[in-house]
Design an enzyme around this catalytic site. Structure first.
Site, PDB file in Angstrom:
ATOM      1  N   ASP A  28      -5.632 -10.056   0.773  1.00  0.00           N
ATOM      2  CA  ASP A  28      -6.522  -9.127   0.089  1.00  0.00           C
ATOM      3  C   ASP A  28      -5.796  -7.798  -0.063  1.00  0.00           C
ATOM      4  OD1 ASP A  28      -9.008  -8.084  -0.975  1.00  0.00           O
ATOM      5  OD2 ASP A  28      -9.255  -7.030   0.927  1.00  0.00           O
ATOM      6  N   GLU A 112      -5.796 -12.484  -5.245  1.00  0.00           N
ATOM      7  CA  GLU A 112      -6.738 -12.303  -6.343  1.00  0.00           C
ATOM      8  C   GLU A 112      -5.973 -11.987  -7.628  1.00  0.00           C
ATOM      9  OE1 GLU A 112     -10.669 -10.251  -4.576  1.00  0.00           O
ATOM     10  OE2 GLU A 112      -8.807  -9.180  -4.149  1.00  0.00           O
ATOM     11  N   ASP A 208     -11.726  -6.715   5.265  1.00  0.00           N
ATOM     12  CA  ASP A 208     -10.549  -7.155   4.514  1.00  0.00           C
ATOM     13  C   ASP A 208     -10.095  -8.544   4.949  1.00  0.00           C
ATOM     14  OD1 ASP A 208     -10.560  -4.790   3.120  1.00  0.00           O
ATOM     15  OD2 ASP A 208      -9.102  -3.806   4.411  1.00  0.00           O
TER      16      ASP A 208
END
Length: 237
Positions: A28, A112, A208
């Site tokens: 992340d 991501e 996170d």
């Protein structure tokens, strides 16, 4: 910046590499931490620009007071260019260190698929429709760009390819709001920047780390659905 660079391209045949590790990890990206992995590892943010921002502003003010294109103006302009280059080199060094460590220790990395350009767009708006929280958004934009998220993704991509690993990109929607225990999506689950507390089952975790675990799960699920029954089972999350 006072430097010359030479690029030499060569071509050779090499056998397909086999990664020595069998682990998969989700990551992340953020500004509080540059990167948080699903195993709990956290990498501190890059602050190269922030650390030298005042010095850069001071040198730019000196440039503004000189006659444009004069000898002194050109010297000051070159000084600013070298400072920008120094900032970029610090950022690149940190990103190389992080990406090398991760690509050596993990066969599969899931991130991501962030649209960094959109995320760092100006919030000033227009005269008819002015933006809100412009100063805060400007500070966030600087922090995002200082991290070099796109460069980190690029480095992980080719380094994992060198070592026989794989980089997977997933849809970033709701990864910070999903509870990995009960699967409920609720914006209230992420109480603060660093705290995740599920309002439905009570699960608690670092926000996170929780997001990184959701990213990993989404990446492996998507890979399994496209690659068939083989492949995913050999990797340990």
């Amino acid at each position: 910046g006072g430097h010359w660079y030479v690029a030499i391209q060569t071509e050779k045949e090499v056998p397909d590499p086999v990664h020595p590790s069998t682990t998969a990890v989700g990551g992340d990206r953020g500004v509080a931490n540059l990167l948080t992995l699903s195993d709990g590892t956290m990498f501190l943010p890059v602050t190269a620009y922030r650390d030298l921002q005042k010095k850069l502003a001071r040198e730019q003010r000196k440039l503004a007071h000189k006659v444009k294109f004069s000898a002194n103006w050109k010297k000051q302009k070159a000084k600013i260019t070298r400072l920008h280059q120094h900032i970029a080199e610090i950022r690149k060094t940190v990103l190389h260190q992080i990406s090398t460590a991760i690509s050596k220790n993990h066969a599969v990395v899931v991130l991501e698929d962030l649209k960094v350009r959109n995320m760092a767009a100006s919030a000033t708006g227009t005269v008819e429709s002015p933006g809100r929280n412009v100063r805060q958004k400007s500070g966030l934009n600087k922090s995002i760009l200082d991290q070099g998220w796109g460069m980190l993704k690029q480095m992980l991509g080719y380094k994992l390819q060198w070592t026989g690993g794989l980089l997977l990109l997933v849809d970033p929607a709701y990864t910070s709001q999903i509870c990995p225990v009960c699967g409920v999506v609720d914006a209230g689950n992420r109480k603060t920047q660093a705290e995740f507390h599920c309002l439905h089952c009570g699960h608690e975790a670092h926000a996170d780390v929780n997001a990184a675990q959701n990213i990993l799960a989404r990446g492996l699920l998507g890979w399994q659905s496209t690659a068939g029954h083989a492949g995913v089972a050999c990797f340990a999350a």
